[in-house]
Design a protein around this motif. Sequence first.
Motif, short mmCIF file in Angstrom:
data_model
loop_
_atom_site.label_atom_id
_atom_site.label_comp_id
_atom_site.label_asym_id
_atom_site.label_seq_id
_atom_site.Cartn_x
_atom_site.Cartn_y
_atom_site.Cartn_z
N THR A 220 0.82 -1.20 0.00
CA THR A 220 0.00 0.00 0.00
C THR A 220 0.86 1.26 0.00
OG1 THR A 220 -1.77 -1.15 1.19
CG2 THR A 220 -1.83 1.26 1.19
N ILE A 221 1.89 1.27 0.84
CA ILE A 221 2.77 2.44 0.92
C ILE A 221 3.52 2.65 -0.39
CG2 ILE A 221 4.81 3.39 2.07
CD1 ILE A 221 3.89 1.90 4.62
N ALA A 222 4.02 1.56 -0.97
CA ALA A 222 4.81 1.67 -2.20
C ALA A 222 3.96 1.95 -3.43
CB ALA A 222 5.60 0.37 -2.42
N LEU A 223 2.72 1.44 -3.42
CA LEU A 223 1.89 1.42 -4.62
C LEU A 223 1.03 2.67 -4.82
CD1 LEU A 223 0.81 -0.52 -6.94
CD2 LEU A 223 -1.03 -1.07 -5.35
N THR A 224 0.55 3.27 -3.72
CA THR A 224 -0.51 4.28 -3.82
C THR A 224 -0.21 5.43 -4.77
OG1 THR A 224 -1.35 3.73 -1.61
CG2 THR A 224 -1.95 5.88 -2.50
N PRO A 225 0.97 6.06 -4.74
CA PRO A 225 1.19 7.16 -5.70
C PRO A 225 1.00 6.75 -7.16
CG PRO A 225 2.86 7.20 -3.98
CD PRO A 225 2.11 5.92 -3.81
N THR A 231 -5.09 5.48 -12.10
CA THR A 231 -6.53 5.72 -12.12
C THR A 231 -6.86 6.94 -12.96
OG1 THR A 231 -6.83 4.73 -9.92
CG2 THR A 231 -8.54 6.25 -10.67
N ARG A 232 -6.07 8.00 -12.82
CA ARG A 232 -6.30 9.22 -13.60
C ARG A 232 -6.10 8.97 -15.09
NH1 ARG A 232 -5.66 13.89 -10.26
NH2 ARG A 232 -6.49 13.37 -8.20
N LEU A 233 -5.04 8.24 -15.45
CA LEU A 233 -4.77 7.96 -16.86
C LEU A 233 -5.88 7.12 -17.50
CD1 LEU A 233 -0.93 7.13 -16.81
CD2 LEU A 233 -2.02 9.23 -17.61
N TYR A 234 -6.36 6.14 -16.77
CA TYR A 234 -7.40 5.27 -17.31
C TYR A 234 -8.75 5.98 -17.43
CZ TYR A 234 -4.90 0.78 -17.20
OH TYR A 234 -4.06 -0.25 -17.47
N ASN A 235 -9.06 6.85 -16.49
CA ASN A 235 -10.41 7.42 -16.46
C ASN A 235 -10.56 8.68 -17.29
OD1 ASN A 235 -13.09 7.04 -15.08
ND2 ASN A 235 -12.70 9.17 -14.55
N GLN A 236 -9.46 9.32 -17.71
CA GLN A 236 -9.58 10.56 -18.48
C GLN A 236 -10.27 10.31 -19.82
OE1 GLN A 236 -5.91 12.28 -19.93
NE2 GLN A 236 -4.94 10.28 -20.12
N PHE A 263 1.58 17.49 -3.21
CA PHE A 263 2.20 16.17 -3.11
C PHE A 263 1.30 15.15 -2.42
CE2 PHE A 263 4.81 13.03 -0.86
CZ PHE A 263 5.52 12.50 -1.93
N LEU A 264 0.56 15.58 -1.39
CA LEU A 264 -0.27 14.63 -0.65
C LEU A 264 -1.38 14.02 -1.50
CD1 LEU A 264 -0.62 16.36 2.86
CD2 LEU A 264 0.86 14.44 2.20
N ALA A 265 -1.67 14.63 -2.65
CA ALA A 265 -2.69 14.08 -3.53
C ALA A 265 -2.30 12.70 -4.05
CB ALA A 265 -2.95 15.02 -4.71
N PHE A 266 -0.98 12.40 -4.04
CA PHE A 266 -0.54 11.08 -4.47
C PHE A 266 -1.00 9.99 -3.50
CE2 PHE A 266 2.88 13.48 -6.75
CZ PHE A 266 2.51 13.09 -8.02
N TYR A 267 -1.44 10.38 -2.32
CA TYR A 267 -1.92 9.41 -1.34
C TYR A 267 -3.42 9.52 -1.12
CZ TYR A 267 2.76 7.78 -0.51
OH TYR A 267 3.99 7.20 -0.69
N LYS A 268 -4.13 10.12 -2.08
CA LYS A 268 -5.59 10.11 -2.02
C LYS A 268 -6.08 8.67 -2.08
CE LYS A 268 -7.09 14.56 -3.90
NZ LYS A 268 -7.86 15.24 -4.97
N GLY A 269 -7.06 8.38 -1.24
CA GLY A 269 -7.63 7.03 -1.25
C GLY A 269 -6.75 5.99 -0.61
N MET A 270 -5.74 6.41 0.20
CA MET A 270 -4.85 5.43 0.79
C MET A 270 -5.57 4.55 1.81
SD MET A 270 -1.11 6.00 2.53
CE MET A 270 -0.12 4.59 3.03
N GLY A 271 -6.53 5.15 2.54
CA GLY A 271 -7.30 4.37 3.52
C GLY A 271 -8.04 3.21 2.88
N PRO A 272 -8.94 3.51 1.91
CA PRO A 272 -9.62 2.39 1.25
C PRO A 272 -8.67 1.50 0.45
CG PRO A 272 -10.14 4.47 0.18
CD PRO A 272 -9.46 4.80 1.48
N SER A 273 -7.55 2.09 0.00
CA SER A 273 -6.57 1.27 -0.71
C SER A 273 -6.01 0.21 0.22
CB SER A 273 -5.42 2.15 -1.24
OG SER A 273 -4.48 1.37 -1.93
#
Length: 302
Positions: A220-225, A231-236, A263-273
């Motif tokens: 989770t720590i390594a992957l989230t950013p 997610t952004r690339l796929y959904n645009q 920078f903290l936006a790279f960890y959006k959704g870390m909880g549910p992740s």
Amino acid sequence: MDFIVGGLAGVGAGFFSNPFDVVKTRMQLQGELRARGQHAVYYKNIPHAMYTIVKHDGLSALQKGLVPALWFQLFVNGVRLGIYQQADNYGLLRDEENNTKFANSLFFGSLAGMSGGLVGSPLQLVKTQLMSYSSKEIAVGTQHGHRGTLYALSRIYQKNGFFGLWRGAHGMMLRNSIGSASQIASFTVCKEWMDNNNIFQQSKYMSSFIASNVGAIVKTIALTPMDVIMTRLYNQGVDANGRGVLYGGIADCARKIIKTEGFLAFYKGMGPSYLRQAPHTVLLLVFWDMLKDLQNNVAIKM
């Protein structure tokens, strides 16, 4: 057979973790390219997000994208766990004392994850777009309006051609490479250490359970950013030539996120992740151990 075992383990885990994947996807898209405080917050935290989704879209919305998610798990984990197991079978992961070499485990975990990401990318593309689609009152990100998996695949193919199905695949390959290497290597080394030192041996799969939790945290720590970027690339949305209208690629996406969201936006959704990764990793790796044992027992009897 190693590839089938890995795929089935992924499907079993994916069913239970899918609702958290839906929440994670929505939270990662929330406030896209907007500064903090300049966008609506529909999903405040995990319980609020689940409540909001159920309220507006119904209980079944927590399992949006389940069909491509399970096919994705079958193909991706079939490939990556199969490749990793084959590397182990050929003696590429262990030293003379049969202990796992951490560097080798990282390398083959990364290679296996990258290969799985390439194979499963079209399914991840469709899954992301299905999960993000919602009622307009709580909509975040680009809304694609697909009616289902086959419809989405057909629509993307007709609009952008065969290679349009692999749009964003480079992001998925990098994401899976990081996630697979961190997950498998930390799980394998941790489990092996406990088994060698007779720790958590109360039941046959106790060490697998503990080690898989460690693997979930590390992953989770390594992957989230990279997960946010993917997610952004796929959904645009895309233009007439199949090019993304918001991001030109991984580096461009990362630059724009830092510039507009911080920078903290790279960890959006870390909880549910994490809440997705924890049960998913535990179930995946414990199922993998159990299915490998079953495979070995069948081979012995034959």
